[in-house]
Design a protein around this motif. Structure first.
Motif, PDB file in Angstrom:
ATOM      1  N   TRP A 413      -3.339  26.937  55.400  1.00  0.00           N
ATOM      2  CA  TRP A 413      -4.341  27.945  55.770  1.00  0.00           C
ATOM      3  C   TRP A 413      -4.734  28.845  54.615  1.00  0.00           C
ATOM      4  N   HIS A 414      -3.890  28.944  53.599  1.00  0.00           N
ATOM      5  CA  HIS A 414      -4.130  29.904  52.525  1.00  0.00           C
ATOM      6  C   HIS A 414      -4.970  29.325  51.377  1.00  0.00           C
ATOM      7  N   ARG A 415      -5.492  28.113  51.522  1.00  0.00           N
ATOM      8  CA  ARG A 415      -6.280  27.501  50.465  1.00  0.00           C
ATOM      9  C   ARG A 415      -7.699  28.090  50.408  1.00  0.00           C
ATOM     10  N   THR A 416      -8.284  28.080  49.223  1.00  0.00           N
ATOM     11  CA  THR A 416      -9.717  28.334  49.076  1.00  0.00           C
ATOM     12  C   THR A 416     -10.457  27.041  49.378  1.00  0.00           C
ATOM     13  N   ILE A 417     -11.757  27.145  49.656  1.00  0.00           N
ATOM     14  CA  ILE A 417     -12.528  25.930  49.950  1.00  0.00           C
ATOM     15  C   ILE A 417     -12.459  24.972  48.763  1.00  0.00           C
ATOM     16  N   ASP A 418     -12.746  25.487  47.565  1.00  0.00           N
ATOM     17  CA  ASP A 418     -12.667  24.672  46.354  1.00  0.00           C
ATOM     18  C   ASP A 418     -11.324  24.875  45.667  1.00  0.00           C
ATOM     19  N   LYS A 419     -10.880  23.858  44.974  1.00  0.00           N
ATOM     20  CA  LYS A 419      -9.703  24.011  44.135  1.00  0.00           C
ATOM     21  C   LYS A 419     -10.070  24.696  42.820  1.00  0.00           C
ATOM     22  N   VAL A 420      -9.075  25.269  42.176  1.00  0.00           N
ATOM     23  CA  VAL A 420      -9.248  25.796  40.827  1.00  0.00           C
ATOM     24  C   VAL A 420      -8.998  24.666  39.839  1.00  0.00           C
ATOM     25  N   ASN A 421      -9.955  24.435  38.961  1.00  0.00           N
ATOM     26  CA  ASN A 421      -9.808  23.443  37.897  1.00  0.00           C
ATOM     27  C   ASN A 421      -9.278  24.167  36.666  1.00  0.00           C
ATOM     28  N   ALA A 422      -7.977  24.129  36.496  1.00  0.00           N
ATOM     29  CA  ALA A 422      -7.340  24.919  35.441  1.00  0.00           C
ATOM     30  C   ALA A 422      -7.802  24.518  34.046  1.00  0.00           C
ATOM     31  N   SER A 423      -8.308  23.302  33.885  1.00  0.00           N
ATOM     32  CA  SER A 423      -8.679  22.825  32.553  1.00  0.00           C
ATOM     33  C   SER A 423      -9.863  23.576  31.958  1.00  0.00           C
ATOM     34  N   ILE A 424     -10.665  24.254  32.772  1.00  0.00           N
ATOM     35  CA  ILE A 424     -11.832  24.947  32.223  1.00  0.00           C
ATOM     36  C   ILE A 424     -11.581  26.426  31.973  1.00  0.00           C
ATOM     37  N   ILE A 425     -10.452  26.941  32.397  1.00  0.00           N
ATOM     38  CA  ILE A 425     -10.233  28.392  32.331  1.00  0.00           C
ATOM     39  C   ILE A 425     -10.382  28.912  30.915  1.00  0.00           C
ATOM     40  N   ASP A 426      -9.705  28.303  29.967  1.00  0.00           N
ATOM     41  CA  ASP A 426      -9.688  28.825  28.604  1.00  0.00           C
ATOM     42  C   ASP A 426     -10.831  28.302  27.742  1.00  0.00           C
ATOM     43  N   ARG A 427     -11.684  27.454  28.290  1.00  0.00           N
ATOM     44  CA  ARG A 427     -12.771  26.899  27.496  1.00  0.00           C
ATOM     45  C   ARG A 427     -13.975  27.838  27.504  1.00  0.00           C
ATOM     46  N   PRO A 428     -14.715  27.916  26.378  1.00  0.00           N
ATOM     47  CA  PRO A 428     -15.964  28.691  26.398  1.00  0.00           C
ATOM     48  C   PRO A 428     -16.951  28.049  27.359  1.00  0.00           C
ATOM     49  N   LYS A 429     -17.672  28.884  28.069  1.00  0.00           N
ATOM     50  CA  LYS A 429     -18.592  28.395  29.099  1.00  0.00           C
ATOM     51  C   LYS A 429     -19.930  29.120  28.993  1.00  0.00           C
ATOM     52  N   LEU A 430     -20.999  28.383  29.155  1.00  0.00           N
ATOM     53  CA  LEU A 430     -22.301  29.000  29.367  1.00  0.00           C
ATOM     54  C   LEU A 430     -22.463  29.208  30.861  1.00  0.00           C
ATOM     55  N   LEU A 431     -22.673  30.448  31.253  1.00  0.00           N
ATOM     56  CA  LEU A 431     -22.807  30.787  32.659  1.00  0.00           C
ATOM     57  C   LEU A 431     -24.267  31.038  32.980  1.00  0.00           C
ATOM     58  N   LEU A 432     -24.698  30.545  34.128  1.00  0.00           N
ATOM     59  CA  LEU A 432     -26.086  30.721  34.570  1.00  0.00           C
ATOM     60  C   LEU A 432     -26.093  31.215  36.007  1.00  0.00           C
ATOM     61  N   GLN A 433     -26.806  32.275  36.227  1.00  0.00           N
ATOM     62  CA  GLN A 433     -26.876  32.877  37.558  1.00  0.00           C
ATOM     63  C   GLN A 433     -27.842  32.118  38.448  1.00  0.00           C
TER      64      GLN A 433
END
Length: 556
Positions: A413-433
């Motif tokens: 019951w305590h899960r989020t809908i999506d999983k966390v993909n730990a491999s992207i956490i520390d990577r630079p990301k371009l974010l788009l709203q």
């Protein structure tokens, strides 16, 4: 054109197509009096009172006389259909009077008129489906929901493109296309919503996979009908032949007979690619868009740009460069899983979360939100017994257990809908709203996880600031405008499926000095500089493809 709310309604509103529109459609479908029209088969699937049929018969008679054909032998030259008896009578009278005026005996004129014009429902299988050379007209606009249940079911059984909640003109397109001889053409002035909306997806795929698009003239503001009607019309010509070049035209209210005739004449010269006249701009595309893809929208120049870049460059989302476009995490209960309380759970269970407000200035400025993270580094759901503070925090939000995902798996019951993909956490990301008027990429240097109202780009090969400069440019914006759903106020939906369609050069193909220009433009949020540098990378002319703030005036 007949507009109706129900097939059982007796008060049909008929709007006559203006004669110049009829004539130009007959011209570009090849139904011209200099041909031997008596040897062709013409179809008018919803003839109304004869707005198209009359001019077509005039051309048929003129051709027959020039060819020395006996008018009495033209019984197979025309088939026209309509459901309404009054329309059938009127259309027959139009044909009869034209034949008599041309010297046909009364009985010949009567017989031909009855043979040519028939009272039948064109979408029912009982209609003669003999092959035709040209299908012409303006099919009726009736929503599927406004049909009686049995008629709707029968139509849907017969015509596979009539899915969802659309208009029956979709079925008219499908049946006319199915009746075309090799090289035959369908020419309609009809609402163009099927080119954009979900209900037209199957028809678009049918056209792109088996037929060819020869003309699309958008005429939303043109006075194309004798009475005012808001129908988002376009002239569209489709053909039963291999796809060649396509003419796309965008018109304004000042487009009329003279410009239309000039455009039709210009379209026959394959050496010409650009056309401008009063109230119209047109472009010759080298081909149409392939099956399985959405058809983009925009001016002719913008469509030409999209097609050119589609042909010459790979997609942003590309395994070859290790570049991926995706959306951030959906929790299903943000009130529980998003917090600014740095003590809400054990330190390892709180993940810095990037959100829309972090991007507002154009530089990433974290506002202090955390994701309460129930996933370990391998993507497994943690045991709450090992994290009492996490368990206490989530238990304080009982609504979590009311979610579908929790009820489906009560022990998880305590899960989020999506999983966390730990491999992207520390990577630079371009974010788009999502939900923004123009593309607005912001670099998050790493260490944060994107929320579900953000899309992100990660790459194994790109310098993210160089890629950010390309995405900041009006070239990337052109892709978004061509494919994205536009909301009220000009807001665009920046969904992953549309972002993936942006075409980009290979990272290794960008010269160092242009890479530096893109990087500087991205840091400065300078759209003009980004567009100038990106255009040189792509090898395109900014003015030719309308990539400036000023769009050329085509009403002059």
């Amino acid at each position: 054109m007949t507009l109706t709310a129900s097939t059982s309604t007796t008060n049909y509103g008929e709007f006559f197509t203006r004669r110049w529109v009829v004539d130009v459609l007959l011209d570009i479908t090849g139904y011209t009096a200099d041909r031997d029209l008596g040897s062709l088969h013409l179809l008018e699937p919803s003839c109304g009172s004869g707005a198209f049929l009359g001019p077509a018969v005039e051309r048929l008679i003129s051709s027959a006389q020039a060819q020395g054909r006996d008018l009495a032998l033209l019984g197979d030259a025309v088939r026209a259909y309509d459901l309404q008896l009054e329309h059938v009578k009127t259309a027959r009278r139009v044909c009869h009077d034209l034949l008599v005026a041309a010297g046909a005996p009364e009985d010949t004129a009567t017989t031909l008129a009855k043979t040519w014009v028939r009272r039948q429902d064109f979408l029912l299988p009982s209609v003669d489906d003999r092959a035709v050379d040209v299908a012409i007209g303006n099919p009726p606009y009736i929503r599927y929901d406004d049909l009686d249940a049995s008629t709707a079911a029968e139509y849907r059984r017969a015509w596979t493109t009539m899915k969802g909640r659309g208009d029956i003109y979709v079925g008219f397109y499908e049946r006319c296309l199915a009746m075309l001889k090799p090289g035959g053409r369908v020419g309609f002035i009809c609402a163009d919503r099927w080119m954009r909306n979900q209900y037209g997806e199957l028809l678009r795929d049918l056209v792109s996979s088996r037929y060819s698009v020869q003309h699309v003239w958008t005429m939303h503001d043109v006075d194309a009908f004798e009475s005012a009607v808001s129908a988002y019309p376009a002239i569209t010509v489709l053909a039963n032949q291999r796809q060649g070049t396509s003419i796309v035209a965008d018109t304004t209210a000042s487009f009329g007979e003279s410009s239309a005739q000039t455009l039709a004449k210009w379209s026959r010269d394959e050496s010409q690619t650009h056309f401008t006249d009063t109230g119209v701009r047109a472009h010759r595309l080298p081909h149409w868009f392939p099956a399985g893809e959405m058809w983009p929208t925009g001016s002719p120049a913008r469509l030409a740009l999209i097609e050119r870049l589609n042909d010459g460059f790979p997609s942003l989302h590309d395994e070859a460069t290790g570049t991926r476009v995706a959306i951030g995490i959906a929790t299903g209960a943000d009130k529980a899983y998003v917090t600014k309380d740095a003590d809400a759970a054990e330190p390892g269970r709180l993940l810095p979360l990037s959100m829309r407000r972090d991007l507002m200035t154009g530089s990433f400025e974290w506002q202090g939100n955390y994701l309460v993270n129930p996933w370990d580094i391998d993507g497994n759901l943690v045991d709450l017994a090992d994290f009492p503070r996490l368990a206490a925090h989530l238990s304080a939000h009982p609504a979590i257990k009311d979610r579908f995902v929790a009820k489906k798996n009560p022990d998880r019951w305590h899960r989020t809908i999506d999983k966390v993909n730990a491999s992207i956490i520390d990577r630079p990301k371009l974010l788009l709203q999502d939900m923004k008027a123009r593309i607005h990429p912001v670099l998050e240097p790493g260490g944060h996880y994107p929320h579900h109202n953000l899309y992100y780009v990660v790459s194994e090969t790109w310098d993210m600031e160089v890629l950010g400069g390309i995405l900041l440019s009006r070239i990337a914006q052109a892709f978004i405008e061509a494919y994205c759903v536009r909301m009220r106020g000009g807001t665009l939906r920046f969904q992953a499926q549309y972002l993936k369609k942006i075409r980009v050069p290979a990272p290794t193909a960008i010269p160092g000095e242009l890479a530096d220009e893109l990087r500087r433009a991205f840091r400065a949020r300078d759209v003009e500089a980004a567009t100038s540098a990106a255009a040189r990378v792509y090898g395109i002319d900014i003015l030719e493809y309308e990539l400036t703030d000023t769009v050329p005036d085509h009403d002059a």
